[in-house]
Design a protein around this motif. Structure first.
Motif, PDB file in Angstrom:
ATOM      1  N   ARG A  93      -0.865  -0.247 -14.203  1.00 41.77           N
ATOM      2  CA  ARG A  93      -1.354   0.450 -13.010  1.00 41.77           C
ATOM      3  C   ARG A  93      -2.600  -0.251 -12.464  1.00 41.77           C
ATOM      4  NH1 ARG A  93       0.655   5.189 -12.086  1.00 41.77           N
ATOM      5  NH2 ARG A  93       1.028   5.608 -14.273  1.00 41.77           N
ATOM      6  N   GLU A  94      -3.514  -0.639 -13.353  1.00 42.16           N
ATOM      7  CA  GLU A  94      -4.744  -1.324 -12.942  1.00 42.16           C
ATOM      8  C   GLU A  94      -4.440  -2.721 -12.393  1.00 42.16           C
ATOM      9  OE1 GLU A  94      -7.259  -1.170 -16.397  1.00 42.16           O
ATOM     10  OE2 GLU A  94      -7.392   1.023 -16.280  1.00 42.16           O
ATOM     11  N   ASN A  98       0.829  -1.212   0.000  1.00 45.43           N
ATOM     12  CA  ASN A  98       0.000   0.000   0.000  1.00 45.43           C
ATOM     13  C   ASN A  98       0.861   1.259   0.000  1.00 45.43           C
ATOM     14  OD1 ASN A  98      -2.672  -1.073  -0.099  1.00 45.43           O
ATOM     15  ND2 ASN A  98      -2.412  -1.756   2.000  1.00 45.43           N
ATOM     16  N   TYR A 108       2.341   1.671  -3.500  1.00 43.85           N
ATOM     17  CA  TYR A 108       1.257   2.109  -4.385  1.00 43.85           C
ATOM     18  C   TYR A 108       0.983   3.601  -4.197  1.00 43.85           C
ATOM     19  CZ  TYR A 108      -3.276   2.436  -6.653  1.00 43.85           C
ATOM     20  OH  TYR A 108      -4.307   2.815  -7.478  1.00 43.85           O
ATOM     21  N   SER A 122      -3.332  -2.297  -8.919  1.00 42.10           N
ATOM     22  CA  SER A 122      -4.503  -1.969  -8.085  1.00 42.10           C
ATOM     23  C   SER A 122      -5.263  -3.233  -7.701  1.00 42.10           C
ATOM     24  CB  SER A 122      -5.443  -1.022  -8.827  1.00 42.10           C
ATOM     25  OG  SER A 122      -4.823   0.207  -9.060  1.00 42.10           O
ATOM     26  N   ARG A 123      -5.435  -4.138  -8.663  1.00 43.21           N
ATOM     27  CA  ARG A 123      -6.131  -5.406  -8.385  1.00 43.21           C
ATOM     28  C   ARG A 123      -5.312  -6.269  -7.427  1.00 43.21           C
ATOM     29  NH1 ARG A 123      -7.076  -5.075 -13.875  1.00 43.21           N
ATOM     30  NH2 ARG A 123      -5.468  -6.612 -14.332  1.00 43.21           N
ATOM     31  N   ARG A 174      -0.120   5.199  -7.645  1.00 47.02           N
ATOM     32  CA  ARG A 174      -1.410   5.902  -7.709  1.00 47.02           C
ATOM     33  C   ARG A 174      -1.322   7.080  -8.685  1.00 47.02           C
ATOM     34  NH1 ARG A 174      -2.754   7.564  -2.036  1.00 47.02           N
ATOM     35  NH2 ARG A 174      -1.793   9.499  -2.716  1.00 47.02           N
TER      36      ARG A 174
END
Length: 140
Positions: free
Chosen positions: A86-87, A64, A67, A90-91, A72
Protein backbone atom coordinates in the motif's frame (compact mmCIF):
# COMPACT_ATOMS: atom_id res chain seq x y z
CA UNK A 1 -23.14 -22.19 -29.02
CA UNK A 2 -20.01 -24.32 -29.46
CA UNK A 3 -17.76 -21.41 -28.54
CA UNK A 4 -19.68 -20.94 -25.30
CA UNK A 5 -19.32 -24.64 -24.49
CA UNK A 6 -15.58 -24.49 -25.11
CA UNK A 7 -15.35 -21.33 -22.99
CA UNK A 8 -17.12 -22.88 -20.02
CA UNK A 9 -14.89 -25.94 -20.18
CA UNK A 10 -11.76 -23.76 -20.49
CA UNK A 11 -12.70 -21.79 -17.35
CA UNK A 12 -12.02 -24.92 -15.35
CA UNK A 13 -8.48 -25.16 -16.70
CA UNK A 14 -7.06 -21.96 -15.23
CA UNK A 15 -7.89 -18.57 -13.81
CA UNK A 16 -6.21 -17.03 -16.87
CA UNK A 17 -8.63 -18.82 -19.19
CA UNK A 18 -11.53 -17.55 -17.10
CA UNK A 19 -10.28 -13.95 -17.07
CA UNK A 20 -9.55 -13.90 -20.82
CA UNK A 21 -13.25 -14.39 -21.53
CA UNK A 22 -15.71 -11.49 -21.05
CA UNK A 23 -18.51 -13.91 -20.16
CA UNK A 24 -16.17 -15.70 -17.76
CA UNK A 25 -15.38 -12.40 -16.06
CA UNK A 26 -19.09 -11.71 -15.59
CA UNK A 27 -19.83 -15.16 -14.20
CA UNK A 28 -16.81 -14.97 -11.87
CA UNK A 29 -17.87 -11.48 -10.76
CA UNK A 30 -21.35 -12.77 -9.92
CA UNK A 31 -19.78 -15.54 -7.88
CA UNK A 32 -17.45 -13.09 -6.10
CA UNK A 33 -20.45 -10.91 -5.22
CA UNK A 34 -21.89 -13.86 -3.30
CA UNK A 35 -18.63 -13.91 -1.32
CA UNK A 36 -18.46 -10.12 -0.95
CA UNK A 37 -15.09 -10.03 -2.69
CA UNK A 38 -15.84 -8.67 -6.18
CA UNK A 39 -13.49 -5.75 -5.50
CA UNK A 40 -10.59 -8.14 -6.21
CA UNK A 41 -11.69 -8.75 -9.78
CA UNK A 42 -12.65 -5.10 -10.26
CA UNK A 43 -9.21 -3.99 -9.10
CA UNK A 44 -7.44 -6.56 -11.31
CA UNK A 45 -9.43 -5.46 -14.36
CA UNK A 46 -8.83 -1.77 -13.55
CA UNK A 47 -5.09 -2.50 -13.48
CA UNK A 48 -5.26 -4.30 -16.82
CA UNK A 49 -6.99 -1.27 -18.37
CA UNK A 50 -4.55 1.09 -16.62
CA UNK A 51 -1.57 -0.62 -18.30
CA UNK A 52 -3.04 0.22 -21.72
CA UNK A 53 -3.04 3.98 -21.07
CA UNK A 54 -0.38 5.87 -23.01
CA UNK A 55 -1.07 9.48 -22.03
CA UNK A 56 0.76 10.65 -18.90
CA UNK A 57 -2.15 12.86 -17.82
CA UNK A 58 -4.67 10.04 -18.26
CA UNK A 59 -2.34 7.66 -16.43
CA UNK A 60 -2.09 10.04 -13.47
CA UNK A 61 -5.88 10.47 -13.33
CA UNK A 62 -6.47 6.72 -13.61
CA UNK A 63 -3.82 5.92 -10.98
CA UNK A 64 -5.39 8.34 -8.53
CA UNK A 65 -8.82 6.86 -9.27
CA UNK A 66 -7.66 3.29 -8.69
CA UNK A 67 -5.89 4.35 -5.51
CA UNK A 68 -8.98 6.14 -4.18
CA UNK A 69 -11.36 3.30 -5.06
CA UNK A 70 -9.30 0.25 -4.05
CA UNK A 71 -6.02 1.02 -2.28
CA UNK A 72 -6.54 3.88 0.14
CA UNK A 73 -7.06 2.69 3.72
CA UNK A 74 -10.59 4.13 3.84
CA UNK A 75 -11.50 3.10 0.26
CA UNK A 76 -15.05 1.88 -0.20
CA UNK A 77 -13.88 -1.17 -2.16
CA UNK A 78 -10.57 -1.64 -0.37
CA UNK A 79 -8.53 -4.62 -1.51
CA UNK A 80 -6.72 -6.85 0.96
CA UNK A 81 -3.02 -6.00 0.55
CA UNK A 82 -0.22 -5.55 3.07
CA UNK A 83 0.83 -2.12 4.30
CA UNK A 84 4.22 -2.31 2.53
CA UNK A 85 2.52 -2.73 -0.86
CA UNK A 86 0.00 0.00 0.00
CA UNK A 87 2.84 2.40 0.89
CA UNK A 88 4.75 1.49 -2.29
CA UNK A 89 1.70 2.44 -4.37
CA UNK A 90 1.33 5.70 -2.41
CA UNK A 91 4.93 6.58 -3.29
CA UNK A 92 4.40 5.61 -6.95
CA UNK A 93 1.46 8.01 -7.25
CA UNK A 94 3.75 11.05 -7.46
CA UNK A 95 4.94 9.74 -10.85
CA UNK A 96 2.74 6.79 -11.81
CA UNK A 97 4.07 4.53 -14.53
CA UNK A 98 2.51 1.49 -16.22
CA UNK A 99 3.83 -0.75 -13.42
CA UNK A 100 2.49 1.40 -10.56
CA UNK A 101 0.10 -1.30 -9.33
CA UNK A 102 1.99 -4.42 -10.42
CA UNK A 103 2.88 -5.73 -6.97
CA UNK A 104 -0.66 -5.24 -5.67
CA UNK A 105 -2.12 -6.76 -8.82
CA UNK A 106 0.10 -9.84 -8.40
CA UNK A 107 -1.04 -10.20 -4.78
CA UNK A 108 -4.71 -9.93 -5.75
CA UNK A 109 -4.28 -12.36 -8.65
CA UNK A 110 -2.64 -14.83 -6.29
CA UNK A 111 -5.46 -14.39 -3.79
CA UNK A 112 -8.05 -15.03 -6.50
CA UNK A 113 -6.12 -17.97 -7.95
CA UNK A 114 -5.50 -19.74 -4.65
CA UNK A 115 -8.64 -18.78 -2.73
CA UNK A 116 -11.60 -17.55 -4.81
CA UNK A 117 -11.03 -19.53 -8.02
CA UNK A 118 -10.99 -23.00 -6.41
CA UNK A 119 -14.24 -22.13 -4.60
CA UNK A 120 -15.68 -20.83 -7.87
CA UNK A 121 -14.97 -24.19 -9.53
CA UNK A 122 -16.93 -25.94 -6.74
CA UNK A 123 -19.74 -23.37 -6.76
CA UNK A 124 -23.28 -24.11 -7.87
CA UNK A 125 -22.92 -21.35 -10.49
CA UNK A 126 -19.99 -23.01 -12.26
CA UNK A 127 -21.15 -26.58 -11.69
CA UNK A 128 -24.49 -25.81 -13.38
CA UNK A 129 -22.79 -24.16 -16.37
CA UNK A 130 -20.33 -27.02 -16.69
CA UNK A 131 -23.15 -29.57 -16.59
CA UNK A 132 -25.04 -27.67 -19.32
CA UNK A 133 -21.88 -27.52 -21.43
CA UNK A 134 -21.26 -31.25 -21.01
CA UNK A 135 -24.85 -32.07 -21.98
CA UNK A 136 -24.60 -29.78 -25.01
CA UNK A 137 -21.38 -31.51 -26.06
CA UNK A 138 -23.05 -34.94 -25.84
CA UNK A 139 -25.97 -33.66 -27.95
CA UNK A 140 -23.70 -32.52 -30.80
Amino acid sequence: MLAAIADVMAWGESLDQLLECKTGQLVFENFLKTEYSEENLSFWLACENYKKITSEAEMTDAANGIYAEFVRVDALRQINIDCVTREEISRNLSQPGPDCFDSAQRLIYSLMENDCYPRFLKSEIYQALQEQAEQAMKAT
